[in-house]
Scaffold this active site. Sequence first.
Site, short mmCIF file in Angstrom:
data_model
loop_
_atom_site.label_atom_id
_atom_site.label_comp_id
_atom_site.label_asym_id
_atom_site.label_seq_id
_atom_site.Cartn_x
_atom_site.Cartn_y
_atom_site.Cartn_z
N ASN A 172 -10.14 0.24 0.55
CA ASN A 172 -8.67 0.30 0.46
C ASN A 172 -8.27 -0.28 -0.90
O ASN A 172 -8.45 -1.47 -1.14
CB ASN A 172 -8.07 -0.51 1.61
N CYS B 264 0.81 -1.23 0.00
CA CYS B 264 0.00 0.00 0.00
C CYS B 264 0.84 1.27 0.00
O CYS B 264 0.32 2.37 -0.16
CB CYS B 264 -0.97 -0.01 1.18
N HIS C 198 -2.75 7.28 2.54
CA HIS C 198 -3.23 6.02 1.95
C HIS C 198 -4.58 5.71 2.58
O HIS C 198 -4.71 5.71 3.82
CB HIS C 198 -2.22 4.91 2.23
N1 COA Z 1 -18.14 -8.23 10.52
C1 COA Z 1 -18.53 -8.51 11.77
N2 COA Z 1 -17.66 -8.89 12.74
C2 COA Z 1 -16.36 -8.96 12.40
C3 COA Z 1 -15.91 -8.68 11.10
C4 COA Z 1 -16.86 -8.30 10.15
N3 COA Z 1 -16.53 -8.00 8.87
N4 COA Z 1 -14.56 -8.82 11.07
C5 COA Z 1 -14.19 -9.20 12.31
N5 COA Z 1 -15.28 -9.29 13.11
C6 COA Z 1 -15.36 -9.65 14.51
C7 COA Z 1 -14.18 -10.46 14.97
O1 COA Z 1 -14.37 -11.82 14.68
C8 COA Z 1 -14.19 -10.18 16.45
O2 COA Z 1 -15.13 -10.98 17.06
P1 COA Z 1 -14.85 -11.60 18.53
O3 COA Z 1 -14.70 -10.42 19.43
O4 COA Z 1 -16.07 -12.42 18.79
O5 COA Z 1 -13.58 -12.38 18.38
C9 COA Z 1 -14.66 -8.73 16.53
O6 COA Z 1 -15.34 -8.47 15.29
C10 COA Z 1 -13.55 -7.77 16.70
O7 COA Z 1 -12.56 -8.11 15.74
P2 COA Z 1 -11.26 -7.30 15.62
O8 COA Z 1 -10.37 -7.89 14.57
O9 COA Z 1 -10.70 -7.12 16.99
O10 COA Z 1 -11.91 -5.95 15.09
P3 COA Z 1 -11.24 -4.57 14.92
O11 COA Z 1 -11.97 -3.56 15.68
O12 COA Z 1 -9.74 -4.63 15.06
O13 COA Z 1 -11.54 -4.30 13.38
C11 COA Z 1 -10.42 -4.35 11.29
C12 COA Z 1 -11.01 -5.16 12.39
C13 COA Z 1 -9.81 -5.26 10.25
C14 COA Z 1 -11.50 -3.48 10.66
C15 COA Z 1 -9.34 -3.44 11.93
O14 COA Z 1 -8.43 -4.21 12.67
C16 COA Z 1 -8.59 -2.65 10.92
O15 COA Z 1 -9.16 -1.78 10.27
N6 COA Z 1 -7.28 -2.91 10.77
C17 COA Z 1 -6.47 -2.23 9.82
C18 COA Z 1 -6.81 -2.72 8.48
C19 COA Z 1 -6.27 -1.86 7.41
O16 COA Z 1 -6.73 -0.77 7.19
N7 COA Z 1 -5.26 -2.35 6.76
C20 COA Z 1 -4.67 -1.69 5.68
C21 COA Z 1 -3.41 -1.08 6.09
S1 COA Z 1 -2.43 -0.86 4.67
#
Ligand code: COA
Length: 353
Positions: free
Chosen positions: A292, A120, A262
């Site tokens: 993204n 990215c 980004h």
């Molecule tokens: N819909 C519903 N629930 C979801 C889900 C979805 N699409 N994806 C994950 N969950 C659930 C998980 O299973 C977890 O459940 P649990 O508590 O029962 O285990 C809960 O939601 C929390 O998951 P978690 O991974 O801790 O969520 P989060 O708040 O960290 O959000 C992302 C997940 C991926 C959105 C977040 O981590 C994120 O944005 N990360 C950066 C990603 C990014 O932008 N990357 C690019 C960088 S170049």
Amino acid sequence: MSAPPFTPPDRAAVLCGLAGWLPPRVVTNEELSQRLDTSDAWIRTRTGISGRHFAEPGQATSDLAVEAGRRALRSAGAEDVDAVVVATTTPDRSCPATAPLVASRLGLTGVAAFDVSAVCTGFVYGLASAASLITAGVAERVLLIGADTYSTIVDPHDRANAIIFGDGAGAVVLRAGRSDEPGAVGHFDLGSDGTGEELIMVAAGGSRQRSASNPIDPQDRYFTMRGKEVYRHAVTRMTASAHATLTLADRKVDDIDRIVPHQANLRILRSVAEDLGLPPERLVTNVESVGNTGAASIPLALADAAAQHTIQAGERVLLTAFGGGLTWGSCLLTWPALSRIDRPHDTGGTQES
Ligand code: COA
């Protein structure tokens, strides 16, 4: 008397063309919710994303790159360039690079063409590479395209990643000019930390997996990301890189009119702006409608903002990115007066800027 330098000391790469292109197919949160255990509310709250574009089956990264590249050349009023650089994580093939094919399809046969792989951060790394070709005197004009089709590497059943990524392409044309002109790109800050390799990766397909004797796990063909850790790195690395660039340029945060990060996730972008002390109205985003899009995300956001006059000529713009590798990078420029900008969402007409 010493010989004159190979290139004048104030020679710079100047942005003179910009465009984006999105495949027409829009995938809404509602559509994803029908096949994944997720909801529109969850996706909007955690990421700010309401929709993204997917390439059609059979459509590859070069197909998107050619569309964006053609429009960027038109925006620059340029018929030819000396080099084509494609930043991508999803090349058409692992060998050869995608850029020579894109160049040929744009009628630019014979020019230098190569890919940049920095996930990215690819567009910012590509910008530094393309600008360096110009400042070194190797090229007078370069077409840089950031293009990705994440829909081809994200597991459609992986709810954590399938909601985030979209497909698209964005492109800029750089020409030789002077460092005091609007549009001159630089200063740059670039960095990496390979100890974070496993935070964002596609395990299979490269020499590591091909040289191993054990059979491939079909799941290893897909993109994986440790979301929580990536989130923290994205905020701290983009913020630190933005500060490093301002220091190099002897500028302060207050000197920045627009920050174009980004487009990873709206919460990440807001945190970066907040940590830098920038008011929210200076933050440029379009992640809400495109998700993204990897290496395409900064030029797509720029094209969207320029077409809608959110970014205006004369404004000081800071680009900052973070991606797999881990990699990060930032660049500063004063926005130039561009005559024609294609809106990424329009597959047809153009709009005056
Ligand atoms: N819909 C519903 N629930 C979801 C889900 C979805 N699409 N994806 C994950 N969950 C659930 C998980 O299973 C977890 O459940 P649990 O508590 O029962 O285990 C809960 O939601 C929390 O998951 P978690 O991974 O801790 O969520 P989060 O708040 O960290 O959000 C992302 C997940 C991926 C959105 C977040 O981590 C994120 O944005 N990360 C950066 C990603 C990014 O932008 N990357 C690019 C960088 S170049």
